[in-house]
Write an enzyme that holds these catalytic residues in place. Structure first.
Site, short mmCIF file in Angstrom:
data_model
loop_
_atom_site.label_atom_id
_atom_site.label_comp_id
_atom_site.label_asym_id
_atom_site.label_seq_id
_atom_site.Cartn_x
_atom_site.Cartn_y
_atom_site.Cartn_z
N HIS A 1 0.85 -1.21 0.00
CA HIS A 1 0.00 0.00 0.00
C HIS A 1 0.89 1.25 0.00
O HIS A 1 0.54 2.25 -0.61
CB HIS A 1 -0.90 0.04 1.23
CG HIS A 1 -2.06 -0.89 1.20
ND1 HIS A 1 -3.17 -0.66 0.43
CD2 HIS A 1 -2.31 -2.05 1.86
CE1 HIS A 1 -4.06 -1.63 0.61
NE2 HIS A 1 -3.56 -2.50 1.49
N ASP B 1 -7.38 -2.72 -1.00
CA ASP B 1 -8.31 -3.47 -0.15
C ASP B 1 -9.68 -3.19 -0.74
O ASP B 1 -10.04 -2.00 -0.92
CB ASP B 1 -8.26 -2.96 1.30
CG ASP B 1 -6.92 -3.25 1.97
OD1 ASP B 1 -6.22 -4.18 1.54
OD2 ASP B 1 -6.59 -2.53 2.94
N GLU C 1 -5.77 -12.31 4.07
CA GLU C 1 -6.86 -11.31 4.03
C GLU C 1 -7.58 -11.40 2.68
O GLU C 1 -6.99 -11.07 1.66
CB GLU C 1 -6.28 -9.88 4.17
CG GLU C 1 -5.62 -9.62 5.51
CD GLU C 1 -5.02 -8.23 5.60
OE1 GLU C 1 -4.82 -7.56 4.57
OE2 GLU C 1 -4.72 -7.81 6.73
N HIS D 1 -7.47 -8.13 0.35
CA HIS D 1 -6.22 -7.46 -0.05
C HIS D 1 -5.58 -8.11 -1.29
O HIS D 1 -5.34 -9.32 -1.31
CB HIS D 1 -5.23 -7.49 1.13
CG HIS D 1 -3.89 -6.89 0.81
ND1 HIS D 1 -3.42 -5.73 1.39
CD2 HIS D 1 -2.91 -7.29 -0.04
CE1 HIS D 1 -2.22 -5.44 0.92
NE2 HIS D 1 -1.89 -6.39 0.04
C1 LIG Z 1 -4.30 -3.27 7.40
C2 LIG Z 1 -4.82 -4.11 6.27
N1 LIG Z 1 -5.93 -3.47 5.66
C3 LIG Z 1 -3.72 -4.39 5.25
O1 LIG Z 1 -3.69 -3.77 4.22
N2 LIG Z 1 -2.81 -5.31 5.59
C4 LIG Z 1 -1.68 -5.60 4.75
C5 LIG Z 1 -0.95 -6.81 5.22
C6 LIG Z 1 -0.70 -4.42 4.71
O2 LIG Z 1 -0.55 -3.71 5.72
O3 LIG Z 1 -0.03 -4.28 3.68
ZN LIG Z 2 -4.43 -4.17 2.27
#
Ligand SMILES: C[C@@H](N)C(=O)N[C@H](C)C(=O)O
Ligand SMILES: [Zn+2]
Length: 225
Positions: free
Chosen positions: A140, A147, A205, A208
């Protein structure tokens, strides 16, 4: 008189046309060198980010980290924007088009995330299954991860395996036996469209996805504006 073998050798040396004249290569060498200098001066990691709204206006946005409705229980973004690297936004636009053909669409919850926010998240949930270690940087932070969830053609959220940022094993893609039939079906629709356009799923997740080539982009810590 020279031996026949000697004549053949001379004729081979003088009559065969030269295909590549070395002098012709010299200017090309400098052209390629100049090109390499230009590319090195503007690495792909410096590629600007684009607002997804400009590339794929049909994708719904519910930028949770710009609200208090997230696991941090506070707004950590000053603006509700979905910024992504241009090729990532274009890839997502293609997913949206695929889904539209089946009466569905996308709703994004998070896109580019400043590194400072990643550190806040890590302070709360230092578990790499659910939050990337800021020492390494999240995808990100590179503008190369999203997400998201599935909506219908009216923009209604569809039943999915868990709520967003449900940091439990049930959110894992291998937990399908624990999901409802409807959630399994909806997840399959979303997942099929995402991987068809090359997105890479995070195993822990279901919401994601990373964009291929994410490693070419630098980690960024510019606030969302
Ligand atoms: C925090 C969650 N929405 C997320 O994006 N997790 C992944 C592992 C990240 O932080 O890159
Ligand atoms: Zn994410």
């Amino acid at each position: 008189m020279a031996a026949p073998g000697f004549l053949e050798t001379r004729s081979a040396r003088y009559d065969v046309p030269r295909v590549v004249e070395p002098r012709i290569l010299v200017p090309w060498f400098f052209v390629l060198l100049a090109l390499a200098v230009v590319l090195a001066a503007k690495p792909v990691s410096a590629e600007a980010m684009v607002d997804l709204g400009a590339v794929a206006p049909g994708v719904r946005r519910d930028m949770r980290y710009a609200t208090v409705d997230n696991f941090l229980k506070k707004a950590v973004y000053p603006e509700a924007r979905c910024l992504l690297r241009p090729p990532v936004a274009e890839r997502l636009a293609r997913v949206q088009n695929r889904l539209a053909g089946a009466g569905f669409g996308l709703q994004v919850w998070d896109c580019y995330r400043p590194l400072t926010v990643q550190k806040q998240m890590w302070a709360l949930v230092p578990d790499e299954r659910y939050v990337a270690d800021p020492a390494k940087g999240s995808r990100h932070n590179r503008g190369a991860a999203v997400d998201l969830t599935l909506v219908d053609s009216q923009g209604q959220e569809q039943e999915m395996p868990t709520a967003f940022d449900d940091f439990s094993p049930r959110a894992g893609r291998d937990a399908q036996a624990h999901w409802s039939e409807k959630a399994r079906r909806n997840y399959a629709v979303l997942h099929k469209a995402m991987v068809a356009e090359g997105f890479l799923p995070l195993p822990s997740e279901w919401w994601h996805y990373d964009a291929p080539g994410w490693e070419r982009y630098a980690v960024v810590d510019v606030p969302l504006r």
